[in-house]
Design a protein around this motif. Structure first.
Motif, PDB file in Angstrom:
ATOM      1  N   PHE A 134      -2.274  10.800  -2.077  1.00 11.60           N
ATOM      2  CA  PHE A 134      -1.607   9.798  -2.898  1.00 11.60           C
ATOM      3  C   PHE A 134      -0.438  10.374  -3.694  1.00 11.60           C
ATOM      4  N   HIS A 135      -0.227  11.701  -3.595  1.00 13.32           N
ATOM      5  CA  HIS A 135       0.928  12.306  -4.241  1.00 13.32           C
ATOM      6  C   HIS A 135       2.213  11.967  -3.516  1.00 13.32           C
ATOM      7  N   ALA A 188       0.832  -1.203   0.000  1.00  9.19           N
ATOM      8  CA  ALA A 188       0.000   0.000   0.000  1.00  9.19           C
ATOM      9  C   ALA A 188       0.866   1.253   0.000  1.00  9.19           C
ATOM     10  N   GLY A 189       1.923   1.250   0.821  1.00  7.64           N
ATOM     11  CA  GLY A 189       2.777   2.426   0.935  1.00  7.64           C
ATOM     12  C   GLY A 189       3.484   2.785  -0.352  1.00  7.64           C
ATOM     13  N   LEU A 190       3.736   1.797  -1.208  1.00  7.11           N
ATOM     14  CA  LEU A 190       4.408   2.049  -2.487  1.00  7.11           C
ATOM     15  C   LEU A 190       3.447   1.987  -3.675  1.00  7.11           C
ATOM     16  N   GLY A 191       2.162   1.838  -3.400  1.00  3.30           N
ATOM     17  CA  GLY A 191       1.167   1.876  -4.467  1.00  3.30           C
ATOM     18  C   GLY A 191       1.239   0.710  -5.437  1.00  3.30           C
ATOM     19  N   ILE A 192       1.619  -0.480  -4.940  1.00  7.73           N
ATOM     20  CA  ILE A 192       1.742  -1.656  -5.803  1.00  7.73           C
ATOM     21  C   ILE A 192       0.402  -2.378  -5.879  1.00  7.73           C
ATOM     22  N   ASP A 193      -0.073  -2.602  -7.099  1.00 14.99           N
ATOM     23  CA  ASP A 193      -1.397  -3.186  -7.311  1.00 14.99           C
ATOM     24  C   ASP A 193      -1.354  -4.688  -7.574  1.00 14.99           C
ATOM     25  N   ASN A 194      -0.332  -5.128  -8.293  1.00 11.52           N
ATOM     26  CA  ASN A 194      -0.317  -6.508  -8.793  1.00 11.52           C
ATOM     27  C   ASN A 194       1.018  -7.157  -8.465  1.00 11.52           C
ATOM     28  N   PHE A 214      -6.671  10.198   2.071  1.00  6.34           N
ATOM     29  CA  PHE A 214      -6.582   9.007   2.921  1.00  6.34           C
ATOM     30  C   PHE A 214      -5.968   9.417   4.247  1.00  6.34           C
ATOM     31  N   GLN A 215      -6.731   9.236   5.311  1.00  4.71           N
ATOM     32  CA  GLN A 215      -6.205   9.515   6.638  1.00  4.71           C
ATOM     33  C   GLN A 215      -6.671   8.442   7.614  1.00  4.71           C
ATOM     34  N   PRO A 271     -23.208  -1.820  -1.171  1.00  8.31           N
ATOM     35  CA  PRO A 271     -22.780  -1.226  -2.444  1.00  8.31           C
ATOM     36  C   PRO A 271     -22.965   0.293  -2.521  1.00  8.31           C
ATOM     37  N   ASP A 272     -23.979   0.831  -1.848  1.00  9.38           N
ATOM     38  CA  ASP A 272     -24.215   2.276  -1.902  1.00  9.38           C
ATOM     39  C   ASP A 272     -23.159   3.077  -1.143  1.00  9.38           C
ATOM     40  N   ALA A 273     -22.337   2.413  -0.349  1.00  7.15           N
ATOM     41  CA  ALA A 273     -21.377   3.120   0.500  1.00  7.15           C
ATOM     42  C   ALA A 273     -20.045   3.398  -0.180  1.00  7.15           C
ATOM     43  N   TRP A 274     -19.857   2.873  -1.397  1.00  6.69           N
ATOM     44  CA  TRP A 274     -18.561   3.045  -2.045  1.00  6.69           C
ATOM     45  C   TRP A 274     -18.694   2.946  -3.551  1.00  6.69           C
ATOM     46  N   GLU A 275     -17.622   3.354  -4.237  1.00  7.64           N
ATOM     47  CA  GLU A 275     -17.577   3.237  -5.693  1.00  7.64           C
ATOM     48  C   GLU A 275     -16.130   3.116  -6.149  1.00  7.64           C
ATOM     49  N   TYR A 276     -15.934   2.497  -7.314  1.00 11.74           N
ATOM     50  CA  TYR A 276     -14.617   2.478  -7.939  1.00 11.74           C
ATOM     51  C   TYR A 276     -14.407   3.784  -8.691  1.00 11.74           C
ATOM     52  N   VAL A 277     -13.197   4.342  -8.610  1.00 13.93           N
ATOM     53  CA  VAL A 277     -12.861   5.524  -9.396  1.00 13.93           C
ATOM     54  C   VAL A 277     -11.443   5.369  -9.947  1.00 13.93           C
ATOM     55  N   SER A 278     -11.209   5.961 -11.123  1.00 11.27           N
ATOM     56  CA  SER A 278      -9.881   6.071 -11.719  1.00 11.27           C
ATOM     57  C   SER A 278      -9.679   7.526 -12.117  1.00 11.27           C
ATOM     58  N   PHE A 279      -8.442   7.900 -12.390  1.00 14.18           N
ATOM     59  CA  PHE A 279      -8.123   9.299 -12.671  1.00 14.18           C
ATOM     60  C   PHE A 279      -7.275   9.394 -13.934  1.00 14.18           C
ATOM     61  N   ARG A 280      -7.702  10.281 -14.837  1.00 17.33           N
ATOM     62  CA  ARG A 280      -6.945  10.487 -16.068  1.00 17.33           C
ATOM     63  C   ARG A 280      -5.736  11.382 -15.811  1.00 17.33           C
ATOM     64  N   GLU A 281      -5.885  12.381 -14.940  1.00 16.64           N
ATOM     65  CA  GLU A 281      -4.820  13.354 -14.717  1.00 16.64           C
ATOM     66  C   GLU A 281      -4.312  13.268 -13.285  1.00 16.64           C
ATOM     67  N   ALA A 282      -3.003  13.413 -13.115  1.00 19.73           N
ATOM     68  CA  ALA A 282      -2.393  13.322 -11.788  1.00 19.73           C
ATOM     69  C   ALA A 282      -2.945  14.361 -10.836  1.00 19.73           C
ATOM     70  N   GLU A 283      -3.247  15.556 -11.366  1.00 17.81           N
ATOM     71  CA  GLU A 283      -3.735  16.622 -10.475  1.00 17.81           C
ATOM     72  C   GLU A 283      -5.132  16.343  -9.926  1.00 17.81           C
ATOM     73  N   ASP A 284      -5.836  15.383 -10.527  1.00 19.96           N
ATOM     74  CA  ASP A 284      -7.171  15.038 -10.033  1.00 19.96           C
ATOM     75  C   ASP A 284      -7.122  14.063  -8.854  1.00 19.96           C
ATOM     76  N   VAL A 285      -5.988  13.420  -8.653  1.00 21.86           N
ATOM     77  CA  VAL A 285      -5.851  12.448  -7.561  1.00 21.86           C
ATOM     78  C   VAL A 285      -5.750  13.195  -6.233  1.00 21.86           C
ATOM     79  N   PRO A 286      -6.467  12.773  -5.194  1.00 23.19           N
ATOM     80  CA  PRO A 286      -6.327  13.428  -3.885  1.00 23.19           C
ATOM     81  C   PRO A 286      -4.865  13.501  -3.453  1.00 23.19           C
ATOM     82  N   SER A 287      -4.517  14.600  -2.786  1.00 25.08           N
ATOM     83  CA  SER A 287      -3.111  14.872  -2.478  1.00 25.08           C
ATOM     84  C   SER A 287      -2.484  13.809  -1.578  1.00 25.08           C
TER      85      SER A 287
END
Length: 304
Positions: free
Chosen positions: A297-298, A85-91, A153-154, A279-295
């Motif tokens: 994850f920067h 998680a700390g290094l953002g590894i998905d697979n 994320f906090q 299911p109503d409590a969450w959703e999947y999201v992806s981001f096209r631009e880096a600036e759209d990602v919450p800070s």
């Protein structure tokens, strides 16, 4: 486009299982996009794959343990998952030669080192986040955990030990990853245990590999490790490290706020199961631009 990540090349390490005391060889290998984190027990006659998923966590005594439908176990995965998680590894493919991930020094820092040594690469598929849309809570007596919507994320965690070693430092910590570094402030916090629990644990086949090299050990008054603590509040920081690993078993970074009091592996897993069942409590999201990602994850380290 914010892309998924895996390793550049395979890498291995050897250590000891905290609970089994067995010598264990761990090998981390690249994996295909959208495959998630898959564990393989290579010590068995036929290697068995067990995917990291909330419903596969079927033993939470002192660690998070995956148990397959046929009873194949991979235990103490939370520190390794925390490093992912700390290094953002998905697979990733994780091969292990025993029923437990090696404890290393009791923190996630050795795993961070391994992953960075192997190198991390981006893949061609968008990273998927889970965004919390409404509050979800699990309460068990005076213990509780919850998710709340938050643009980042906090984690806010509190522990409660009436003990001289704990009373010297804060037992509640808030870490907002928009302002704090996982690697510098969380990854080095070690697991801990009490001397008076050791005999009982070992009678139940647990803690057989624990020592002052891979855990903070506390007697009736003091921390017994000669070098003391790495942080004044290392105990609660380690609980945050554990929670990050437990939550990452859901397979995606979480955009939201996690909080808890006296939480542990069992409650963390119950919260994930309740989230997925709502299911109503969450959703999947992806981001096209880096600036759209919450800070939050920067601050995940960039690729080299």
């Amino acid at each position: 486009m914010i892309l998924q990540r895996t390793l550049k090349q395979a890498i291995s390490a050897t250590g000891v299982g905290l609970h089994s005391g067995e010598r264990v060889r761990l090998t981390l290998l690249p994996a295909q996009p959208n495959s998630g984190i898959i564990f393989y027990r290579t010590d068995l006659p036929e290697p068995v794959a067990v995917k990291a998923e909330p419903l596969m966590v079927n033993d939470t005594r002192l660690s998070s343990t995956l148990v397959s439908e046929t009873g194949v176990r991979v235990g103490t995965i939370e520190h390794l998952m925390s490093a992912f998680a700390g290094l953002g590894i998905d697979n990733l493919i994780v091969e292990v030669t025993a029923a437990e991930i090696p404890i290393m020094d009791g923190s996630a820092a050795p795993f961070i080192y391994l992953l960075q040594t192997a190198g991390i690469v981006e893949q061609t598929v968008p990273k998927r986040f889970i965004r919390i849309k409404q509050a979800i809570e699990v309460v068990e007596g005076d213990k509780w955990v919850r998710f709340d919507p938050h643009d980042g994320f906090q984690i806010t965690l509190s522990i409660q030990f009436d003990h001289p070693a704990f009373n010297l430092a804060p037992q509640k910590v808030l870490v907002d990853f928009a302002n704090h570094s996982y690697i510098e402030e969380i990854s080095r916090a070690r697991t801990f245990g009490f001397m008076h629990e050791v005999e009982s644990m070992r009678n139940h086949g647990l803690g057989l590999g624990g020592n002052l090299e891979n855990a903070i050990v506390i007697d009736d008054e003091f921390v017994l490790n000669p070098d003391g603590l790495r942080f004044p509040d290392e105990f609660v920081r380690h609980k945050i490290l554990d929670a990050i690993g437990d939550l990452y078993i859901v397979g995606h970074p979480i955009i939201g706020a996690f909080s808890g009091h006296k939480s542990g592996h069992a409650l963390n897993n119950q919260l994930l199961r309740k989230l997925l069942a709502t299911p109503d409590a969450w959703e999947y999201v992806s981001f096209r631009e880096a600036e759209d990602v919450p800070s939050s994850f920067h601050r995940i380290p960039d690729l080299e």
